[in-house]
Design a protein around this motif. Structure first.
Motif, mmCIF file in Angstrom:
data_model
loop_
_atom_site.group_PDB
_atom_site.id
_atom_site.type_symbol
_atom_site.label_atom_id
_atom_site.label_comp_id
_atom_site.label_asym_id
_atom_site.label_seq_id
_atom_site.Cartn_x
_atom_site.Cartn_y
_atom_site.Cartn_z
ATOM 1 N N PRO A 1 0.812 -1.296 0.139
ATOM 2 C CA PRO A 1 -0.118 -0.039 0.002
ATOM 3 C C PRO A 1 1.010 1.366 0.019
ATOM 4 O O PRO A 1 0.206 2.231 -0.508
ATOM 5 N N LEU A 2 1.846 1.193 0.382
ATOM 6 C CA LEU A 2 2.895 2.467 0.295
ATOM 7 C C LEU A 2 3.607 2.962 -0.971
ATOM 8 O O LEU A 2 3.626 3.936 -1.132
ATOM 9 N N ASP A 3 3.491 1.807 -1.794
ATOM 10 C CA ASP A 3 4.184 1.992 -3.243
ATOM 11 C C ASP A 3 2.679 2.020 -4.227
ATOM 12 O O ASP A 3 2.923 2.391 -5.467
ATOM 13 N N ALA A 4 1.826 1.447 -3.926
ATOM 14 C CA ALA A 4 0.828 1.125 -4.872
ATOM 15 C C ALA A 4 0.048 2.524 -5.589
ATOM 16 O O ALA A 4 -0.144 2.366 -6.780
ATOM 17 N N PRO A 5 -0.148 3.599 -4.745
ATOM 18 C CA PRO A 5 -0.468 4.737 -5.390
ATOM 19 C C PRO A 5 0.424 5.404 -6.406
ATOM 20 O O PRO A 5 -0.036 6.267 -7.351
ATOM 21 N N GLU A 6 1.776 5.017 -6.638
ATOM 22 C CA GLU A 6 2.490 5.368 -7.589
ATOM 23 C C GLU A 6 2.560 4.368 -9.026
ATOM 24 O O GLU A 6 3.121 4.920 -10.136
ATOM 25 N N LEU A 7 1.791 3.532 -8.970
ATOM 26 C CA LEU A 7 1.640 2.584 -10.155
ATOM 27 C C LEU A 7 0.775 3.140 -10.950
ATOM 28 O O LEU A 7 -0.102 3.972 -10.583
ATOM 29 N N PRO A 8 0.844 2.846 -12.354
ATOM 30 C CA PRO A 8 -0.140 3.296 -13.274
ATOM 31 C C PRO A 8 -1.670 2.700 -13.452
ATOM 32 O O PRO A 8 -2.397 3.189 -14.178
ATOM 33 N N VAL A 9 -1.808 1.709 -12.767
ATOM 34 C CA VAL A 9 -3.076 1.194 -12.683
ATOM 35 C C VAL A 9 -3.594 0.990 -11.146
ATOM 36 O O VAL A 9 -2.662 0.662 -10.396
ATOM 37 N N PRO A 10 -4.649 1.118 -10.544
ATOM 38 C CA PRO A 10 -5.124 0.651 -9.432
ATOM 39 C C PRO A 10 -4.801 -0.515 -8.888
ATOM 40 O O PRO A 10 -5.007 -1.610 -9.679
ATOM 41 N N CYS A 11 -4.425 -0.945 -7.790
ATOM 42 C CA CYS A 11 -4.001 -2.128 -7.195
ATOM 43 C C CYS A 11 -5.355 -2.962 -6.814
ATOM 44 O O CYS A 11 -5.861 -2.161 -5.864
ATOM 45 N N ASP A 12 -5.567 -4.230 -7.056
ATOM 46 C CA ASP A 12 -6.647 -4.905 -6.551
ATOM 47 C C ASP A 12 -6.221 -5.319 -5.209
ATOM 48 O O ASP A 12 -7.325 -5.630 -4.349
ATOM 49 N N LEU A 13 -5.030 -5.690 -4.898
ATOM 50 C CA LEU A 13 -4.519 -6.211 -3.616
ATOM 51 C C LEU A 13 -3.492 -5.468 -3.344
ATOM 52 O O LEU A 13 -2.517 -4.862 -3.863
#
Length: 225
Positions: free
Chosen positions: A106-118
């Motif tokens: 969760p600390l890195d997920a907001p920086e990814l180009p697609v939303p994370c499901d998990l």
């Protein structure tokens, strides 16, 4: 896609993939993109379900790695080990083409180009069919860097370390505080917990074992990188 079955831990940039066959899981390593990123396809031999670790680049080559036949592995999850852009250039394309769920800390997920499901955190698990991957949070290279551990019931552990641990040192950090955080986590959460025969698979370059690297830990800490 050429795949060799003599696994050494080395693959060439733009070259063939290398597959390692365990009793319950296959591990296939492929180098993609201009930064020689490693992508790892894990396939449960019982269910044919698959997890991809780091859809780093070259979505066409990753698609070829999965195959195009009716009996190809079913990609269920794409795990991104950390937020740096060279590790997710193909994430959107592969996730869109396969319908696979995406996962990151969760600390890195907001920086990814697609939303994370998990959004797995330290101590959580992810499934590869009937096989289990343990999530290890390693703070320092990025805030949300993770490693994934597979405990082979018939052999030694297998650890996918992203850019947090390489042969010869921990991953790059950008402050003394980040380095201390990373070397502390790598020491306490990896080397203190796992045996020497643990084989680890980094985000770039060749593999190694914890036993080969363990004698160098004090040197890494003293030199500060």
């Amino acid at each position: 896609m050429d795949v060799v079955d003599e696994y050494t831990g080395h693959v060439d940039a733009g070259g063939a993939a290398a597959r390692r066959t365990l009793d319950e899981l296959t591990i296939t390593k492929l180098s993609v993109g201009p930064m020689d990123n490693n992508a790892y396809l894990l396939v449960c031999r019982q269910t044919n379900d698959a997890v991809l670790i780091d859809a780093a680049n070259d979505p066409e080559r990753l698609s070829d790695l999965l195959g195009h036949d009716a009996d190809r592995p079913q990609l269920r999850t794409i795990v991104t080990t950390h937020r740096h852009g060279d590790h997710w250039q193909a994430l959107g394309a592969v996730a869109g083409a396969t319908g696979a769920k995406t996962a990151a800390h969760p600390l890195d997920a907001p920086e990814l180009p697609v939303p994370c499901d998990l959004l797995p955190e330290h101590g959580d698990t992810l499934k590869v069919g009937a096989c289990v991957l343990e999530v290890i949070h390693l703070r320092g290279h990025t805030p949300g860097s993770i490693a994934l551990l597979y405990r082979d019931p018939a052999g030694h552990p297998h650890l996918f370390t992203g850019d947090s641990l390489f042969p010869g040192g921990v991953g790059k950090t950008w402050s003394p505080e980040d380095f201390v955080s990373l070397i502390d986590d790598v020491s306490a959460r990896i080397f203190d917990m796992l045996p020497d025969d643990t084989w680890f698979y980094p985000g770039h370059g060749d593999d190694s074992t914890l036993g080969a690297e363990r004698p160098k830990l004090a040197e890494w800490r003293e030199r500060g990188y």
